[in-house]
Scaffold this motif. Structure first.
Motif, PDB file in Angstrom:
ATOM      1  N   LEU A  72     -34.775  27.256  -5.623  1.00 27.24           N
ATOM      2  CA  LEU A  72     -33.784  28.256  -6.018  1.00 27.24           C
ATOM      3  C   LEU A  72     -32.841  28.587  -4.865  1.00 27.24           C
ATOM      4  CD1 LEU A  72     -36.058  30.656  -8.108  1.00 27.24           C
ATOM      5  CD2 LEU A  72     -34.509  28.884  -8.952  1.00 27.24           C
ATOM      6  N   HIS A  73     -33.375  28.636  -3.652  1.00 29.30           N
ATOM      7  CA  HIS A  73     -32.518  28.934  -2.500  1.00 29.30           C
ATOM      8  C   HIS A  73     -31.547  27.798  -2.226  1.00 29.30           C
ATOM      9  CE1 HIS A  73     -31.383  29.712   1.721  1.00 29.30           C
ATOM     10  NE2 HIS A  73     -31.516  30.966   1.374  1.00 29.30           N
ATOM     11  N   SER A  74     -32.011  26.561  -2.333  1.00 33.47           N
ATOM     12  CA  SER A  74     -31.108  25.420  -2.137  1.00 33.47           C
ATOM     13  C   SER A  74     -30.042  25.375  -3.233  1.00 33.47           C
ATOM     14  CB  SER A  74     -31.907  24.114  -2.105  1.00 33.47           C
ATOM     15  OG  SER A  74     -32.519  23.861  -3.360  1.00 33.47           O
ATOM     16  N   PHE A  75     -30.406  25.777  -4.434  1.00 34.23           N
ATOM     17  CA  PHE A  75     -29.450  25.865  -5.531  1.00 34.23           C
ATOM     18  C   PHE A  75     -28.354  26.871  -5.185  1.00 34.23           C
ATOM     19  CE2 PHE A  75     -27.744  26.650  -9.697  1.00 34.23           C
ATOM     20  CZ  PHE A  75     -27.974  25.487 -10.402  1.00 34.23           C
ATOM     21  N   TRP A  76     -28.749  28.010  -4.628  1.00 34.57           N
ATOM     22  CA  TRP A  76     -27.797  29.052  -4.255  1.00 34.57           C
ATOM     23  C   TRP A  76     -26.899  28.577  -3.102  1.00 34.57           C
ATOM     24  CZ3 TRP A  76     -24.854  32.713  -5.492  1.00 34.57           C
ATOM     25  CH2 TRP A  76     -24.375  33.647  -4.568  1.00 34.57           C
ATOM     26  N   VAL A  77     -27.460  27.842  -2.151  1.00 34.79           N
ATOM     27  CA  VAL A  77     -26.669  27.289  -1.048  1.00 34.79           C
ATOM     28  C   VAL A  77     -25.602  26.349  -1.591  1.00 34.79           C
ATOM     29  CG1 VAL A  77     -26.731  25.794   0.987  1.00 34.79           C
ATOM     30  CG2 VAL A  77     -28.476  27.557   0.692  1.00 34.79           C
ATOM     31  N   SER A  78     -25.966  25.511  -2.562  1.00 36.07           N
ATOM     32  CA  SER A  78     -24.998  24.584  -3.139  1.00 36.07           C
ATOM     33  C   SER A  78     -23.902  25.311  -3.899  1.00 36.07           C
ATOM     34  CB  SER A  78     -25.708  23.595  -4.075  1.00 36.07           C
ATOM     35  OG  SER A  78     -26.361  22.583  -3.350  1.00 36.07           O
ATOM     36  N   ILE A  79     -24.260  26.390  -4.597  1.00 39.80           N
ATOM     37  CA  ILE A  79     -23.233  27.168  -5.303  1.00 39.80           C
ATOM     38  C   ILE A  79     -22.233  27.756  -4.310  1.00 39.80           C
ATOM     39  CG2 ILE A  79     -22.841  29.246  -6.667  1.00 39.80           C
ATOM     40  CD1 ILE A  79     -25.401  28.647  -8.170  1.00 39.80           C
ATOM     41  N   GLN A  80     -22.742  28.325  -3.209  1.00 33.94           N
ATOM     42  CA  GLN A  80     -21.845  28.857  -2.178  1.00 33.94           C
ATOM     43  C   GLN A  80     -20.962  27.756  -1.605  1.00 33.94           C
ATOM     44  OE1 GLN A  80     -23.737  31.873   0.630  1.00 33.94           O
ATOM     45  NE2 GLN A  80     -25.576  30.947  -0.267  1.00 33.94           N
ATOM     46  N   ARG A  81     -21.566  26.609  -1.369  1.00 36.98           N
ATOM     47  CA  ARG A  81     -20.806  25.492  -0.805  1.00 36.98           C
ATOM     48  C   ARG A  81     -19.689  25.051  -1.741  1.00 36.98           C
ATOM     49  NH1 ARG A  81     -23.214  19.491   0.789  1.00 36.98           N
ATOM     50  NH2 ARG A  81     -21.248  18.650   1.576  1.00 36.98           N
ATOM     51  N   VAL A  82     -19.983  24.951  -3.019  1.00 36.47           N
ATOM     52  CA  VAL A  82     -18.981  24.499  -3.981  1.00 36.47           C
ATOM     53  C   VAL A  82     -17.837  25.505  -4.085  1.00 36.47           C
ATOM     54  CG1 VAL A  82     -18.568  24.126  -6.435  1.00 36.47           C
ATOM     55  CG2 VAL A  82     -20.503  23.015  -5.332  1.00 36.47           C
ATOM     56  N   VAL A  83     -18.164  26.780  -4.173  1.00 40.41           N
ATOM     57  CA  VAL A  83     -17.127  27.815  -4.311  1.00 40.41           C
ATOM     58  C   VAL A  83     -16.237  27.856  -3.071  1.00 40.41           C
ATOM     59  CG1 VAL A  83     -16.706  30.289  -4.520  1.00 40.41           C
ATOM     60  CG2 VAL A  83     -18.481  29.205  -5.918  1.00 40.41           C
ATOM     61  N   LEU A  84     -16.860  27.927  -1.889  1.00 41.06           N
ATOM     62  CA  LEU A  84     -16.082  27.988  -0.657  1.00 41.06           C
ATOM     63  C   LEU A  84     -15.344  26.677  -0.411  1.00 41.06           C
ATOM     64  CD1 LEU A  84     -18.674  29.781   1.668  1.00 41.06           C
ATOM     65  CD2 LEU A  84     -16.627  30.780   0.652  1.00 41.06           C
ATOM     66  N   GLY A  85     -16.034  25.551  -0.645  1.00 41.50           N
ATOM     67  CA  GLY A  85     -15.420  24.250  -0.394  1.00 41.50           C
ATOM     68  C   GLY A  85     -14.234  23.977  -1.308  1.00 41.50           C
ATOM     69  N   ALA A  86     -14.377  24.307  -2.591  1.00 37.31           N
ATOM     70  CA  ALA A  86     -13.270  24.095  -3.532  1.00 37.31           C
ATOM     71  C   ALA A  86     -12.084  24.981  -3.183  1.00 37.31           C
ATOM     72  CB  ALA A  86     -13.737  24.367  -4.963  1.00 37.31           C
ATOM     73  N   ALA A  87     -12.353  26.225  -2.781  1.00 35.94           N
ATOM     74  CA  ALA A  87     -11.264  27.138  -2.419  1.00 35.94           C
ATOM     75  C   ALA A  87     -10.534  26.659  -1.170  1.00 35.94           C
ATOM     76  CB  ALA A  87     -11.819  28.545  -2.207  1.00 35.94           C
ATOM     77  N   VAL A  88     -11.289  26.282  -0.141  1.00 35.07           N
ATOM     78  CA  VAL A  88     -10.676  25.814   1.107  1.00 35.07           C
ATOM     79  C   VAL A  88      -9.895  24.531   0.861  1.00 35.07           C
ATOM     80  CG1 VAL A  88     -11.168  24.862   3.393  1.00 35.07           C
ATOM     81  CG2 VAL A  88     -12.332  26.938   2.629  1.00 35.07           C
ATOM     82  N   SER A  89     -10.483  23.588   0.140  1.00 34.83           N
ATOM     83  CA  SER A  89      -9.807  22.319  -0.134  1.00 34.83           C
ATOM     84  C   SER A  89      -8.528  22.540  -0.946  1.00 34.83           C
ATOM     85  CB  SER A  89     -10.739  21.363  -0.882  1.00 34.83           C
ATOM     86  OG  SER A  89     -11.836  21.001  -0.076  1.00 34.83           O
ATOM     87  N   PHE A  90      -8.582  23.443  -1.914  1.00 36.60           N
ATOM     88  CA  PHE A  90      -7.405  23.739  -2.738  1.00 36.60           C
ATOM     89  C   PHE A  90      -6.265  24.276  -1.879  1.00 36.60           C
ATOM     90  CE2 PHE A  90      -4.779  26.601  -5.221  1.00 36.60           C
ATOM     91  CZ  PHE A  90      -4.509  25.863  -6.363  1.00 36.60           C
ATOM     92  N   ILE A  91      -6.579  25.259  -1.048  1.00 39.65           N
ATOM     93  CA  ILE A  91      -5.542  25.888  -0.218  1.00 39.65           C
ATOM     94  C   ILE A  91      -4.954  24.883   0.770  1.00 39.65           C
ATOM     95  CG2 ILE A  91      -5.120  27.656   1.538  1.00 39.65           C
ATOM     96  CD1 ILE A  91      -7.273  29.353   0.113  1.00 39.65           C
ATOM     97  N   VAL A  92      -5.830  24.161   1.469  1.00 38.19           N
ATOM     98  CA  VAL A  92      -5.355  23.208   2.486  1.00 38.19           C
ATOM     99  C   VAL A  92      -4.570  22.068   1.840  1.00 38.19           C
ATOM    100  CG1 VAL A  92      -6.104  21.551   4.226  1.00 38.19           C
ATOM    101  CG2 VAL A  92      -7.210  23.780   4.085  1.00 38.19           C
ATOM    102  N   THR A  93      -5.047  21.580   0.702  1.00 37.06           N
ATOM    103  CA  THR A  93      -4.368  20.474   0.029  1.00 37.06           C
ATOM    104  C   THR A  93      -2.964  20.875  -0.406  1.00 37.06           C
ATOM    105  OG1 THR A  93      -6.458  19.535  -0.765  1.00 37.06           O
ATOM    106  CG2 THR A  93      -4.467  18.917  -1.945  1.00 37.06           C
ATOM    107  N   VAL A  94      -2.831  22.026  -1.022  1.00 34.26           N
ATOM    108  CA  VAL A  94      -1.512  22.472  -1.493  1.00 34.26           C
ATOM    109  C   VAL A  94      -0.569  22.719  -0.319  1.00 34.26           C
ATOM    110  CG1 VAL A  94      -0.295  24.352  -2.657  1.00 34.26           C
ATOM    111  CG2 VAL A  94      -2.389  23.430  -3.649  1.00 34.26           C
TER     112      VAL A  94
END
Length: 296
Positions: A72-94
């Motif tokens: 469950l903790h690793s699942f939560w780590v992946s959720i944080q990673r996806v949310v933060l990673g998608a946001a950072v990638s979106f901003i930097v890419t644009v």
């Protein structure tokens, strides 16, 4: 002649439909088989008798997973990673794609930066320099190393650049005539018109962050900081028989569980987020990225 052409067209359509059905089955069957293993009796799973339906149906593996704090903790780590990673990638890419979509007359360093991006996409300094850099910044065992290490997907930037370049230039010129600056033009004109390509590259980023396991293996020294895919890659489920006692409930639990069914259940649960998100963004692939075209 027309009838012959129509008949050939129908045959080709039929063949294409059959091929697509076969490809679809090849994609779906492994997921279905994993689900059936996770819902089957441990003896049937170990004996290899499970096929397209569960044998000895039980959900003991899923009940056990709900008690597994590491999963469950690793699942939560992946959720944080996806949310933060998608946001950072979106901003930097644009922000990178917008100036690079200009001509060299408007942005003189465009070609230099573009070739730098292409070079960085094709070559890298290697794992050891990357590890030393991450260590120097104090990002070992930090969620941000999983986010920033892939924060600039060059391929996605190139896709967005091509889309921006194909938007009518009259829109930007009209905005500048009306007094709009670059930030206003980007956020109020380019981004709303680029929803298909931005949704597509965001989906690429989400899937990439969710499925990637190697950076977690390299940059995380403590298992409790592993993202989900790293946890699954390292997963060796061992049912502890040392705690076995004469409690009937405990004996029943152990009789229903096996390493194979538990692993299958964890792998299937790891698929669920992507399977849930993908249909909502799939329609943007249908509309297409419109590379090489201009909408009037």
């Amino acid at each position: 002649m027309v009838r012959e052409t129509t008949a050939v067209s129908r045959i080709v359509d039929t063949v294409l439909i059959l091929v697509l059905l076969v490809v679809t089955l090849l994609c779906v069957l492994p997921i279905w088989y994993t689900l059936m293993i996770s819902l089957s009796d441990k003896a049937a799973a170990a004996g290899g008798t499970v096929s397209f339906r569960p044998i000895g149906f039980n959900v003991a593996s899923y009940r056990e997973i709900m008690k597994d704090t590491a999963f469950l903790h690793s699942f939560w780590v992946s959720i944080q990673r996806v949310v933060l990673g998608a946001a950072v990638s979106f901003i930097v890419t644009v922000m990178m794609a917008y100036p690079l979509s200009k001509s060299t007359r408007d942005f003189r360093l465009r070609n230099v930066l573009m070739w730098t991006l292409v070079f960085a996409m094709l070559f890298n300094g290697g794992l050891i320099p990357l590890y030393q850099t991450v260590k120097a910044y104090g990002l070992i065992d930090n969620i941000w190393v999983l986010v920033l290490s892939g924060g600039l997907p060059v391929f996605n930037v190139i896709l967005v650049i091509n889309f921006f370049r194909n938007l009518p230039k009259e829109l930007e010129e009209s905005a500048f005539v009306d007094g709009a600056g670059p930030w206003y033009t980007l956020l109020r004109i380019f981004v709303p018109l680029s929803v298909p390509v931005l949704a597509t590259v965001t989906l690429f980023s989400i899937v990439g962050h969710w499925n990637e396991f190697f950076s977690g293996l390299v940059f995380m020294t403590r298992p409790e900081n592993y993202p989900l895919q790293t946890y699954i890659q390292q997963m060796v489920v061992q049912i502890d028989l040392s705690e076995m006692n004469n409690d009937p409930e405990e004996l029943k639990r152990l009789s229903e569980l096996s390493n194979q069914t538990l692993n299958a259940a964890k792998i299937f649960i790891a698929m669920i987020p992507i399977l849930a998100v993908y249909p909502f963004l799939q329609r943007f692939f249908i509309h297409g990225i419109t590379l090489g075209s201009v909408k009037e």
